[in-house]
Enzyme design. Sequence first.
Site, PDB file in Angstrom:
ATOM      1  N   SER A 219      23.133  19.628 -19.058  1.00  0.00           N
ATOM      2  CA  SER A 219      23.829  18.708 -18.161  1.00  0.00           C
ATOM      3  C   SER A 219      24.908  17.899 -18.870  1.00  0.00           C
ATOM      4  O   SER A 219      25.989  17.663 -18.316  1.00  0.00           O
ATOM      5  CB  SER A 219      22.828  17.761 -17.498  1.00  0.00           C
ATOM      6  OG  SER A 219      21.831  18.470 -16.806  1.00  0.00           O
ATOM      7  N   HIS A 266      24.216  12.571 -19.802  1.00  0.00           N
ATOM      8  CA  HIS A 266      25.344  12.771 -18.890  1.00  0.00           C
ATOM      9  C   HIS A 266      26.542  11.923 -19.304  1.00  0.00           C
ATOM     10  O   HIS A 266      27.682  12.401 -19.344  1.00  0.00           O
ATOM     11  CB  HIS A 266      24.929  12.423 -17.460  1.00  0.00           C
ATOM     12  CG  HIS A 266      23.935  13.377 -16.884  1.00  0.00           C
ATOM     13  ND1 HIS A 266      23.481  13.297 -15.578  1.00  0.00           N
ATOM     14  CD2 HIS A 266      23.295  14.450 -17.432  1.00  0.00           C
ATOM     15  CE1 HIS A 266      22.629  14.253 -15.342  1.00  0.00           C
ATOM     16  NE2 HIS A 266      22.484  14.968 -16.457  1.00  0.00           N
TER      17      HIS A 266
END
Length: 315
Positions: A219, A266
């Site tokens: 991610s 992230h």
Amino acid sequence: MTQPSDDPAATGVPTCYRHPGRETWIRCQRCNRPICPDCMRDAAVGFQCPHCVHKANQGSRQNRAMYGGERSADPRLTSYVLIGINAVIWLVITATGGARSRLADVFALAPTGLCALDDGSGRYYPSVNDQATCAMLPTTTWHAGVADGAWWQLITSVFTHVEIWHIAMNMFALFLFGPALEGIIGRTRFLAVYLLAGLGGSVMVLYLSNENGSTVGASGALFGLLGALLVTANKARLNSQWLVQNLMLGVIVTVVGWQAISWQGHLGGFLGGAAAAGIIAYAPKGNRSLIQWGGLAALTIGLVWLALVRIVQLG
């Protein structure tokens, strides 16, 4: 009585196609037209005419990516390879126990080592912080972290998934965003952005995540691709509305699932990818490649230095 002609062409002697009055026996290796010494251009084999050299140079420029480097013949290829690597690692982890797989523990990003119980409950001894002590306890296994020397986890965690929904979502995002970015900056620069974004996410996890937790997934690197696409689109003054929409969707998912999703990865990945793309997109055209790779090397060194500082703090 006819006077002999001074024109070589009139006597059947080959003449330069650009200078008809000049006799020549040299021909262009590409188009086979006769060329005089003034029109000869060195080639890999023999000589070429100015017209063919100009056409070759035009083709070369057309094969350049927007910000330097060679344009990918198939912008999807690198993403497919990355998807394949992630899929193979997931299959091996699944075949060796899934969440209980030893490979998952070795590849996952853990800031510090854990002395975990072998019952699969996820419980561990918080007061045991070294392998020697853990080995003295029954039914326990020591899971090394980055601070204990498992430095590879900074990168391997980016290619590691356990749950099928996790890898499915991430690989679908890579399938969407990867080819778009590679088509803009070329294959090698795309791969550099992807890896630097993953490293940036890992470094942020080291600083902001629970020291006794572990993180897996691509991610961070994928948020880095979004950041890189936003930077390159802004530089080229392209419509980036769809990128902003996808970024907002990612932020919403991260906020809603913050307890199970690494917002640290992230954020670090987005910043790392945006920084790498900024170096590529805004490098001046003079010595562009040198500046780009020098800047990416400096960014890599900076991230590694930050990781080392944190490792010392954790140790």
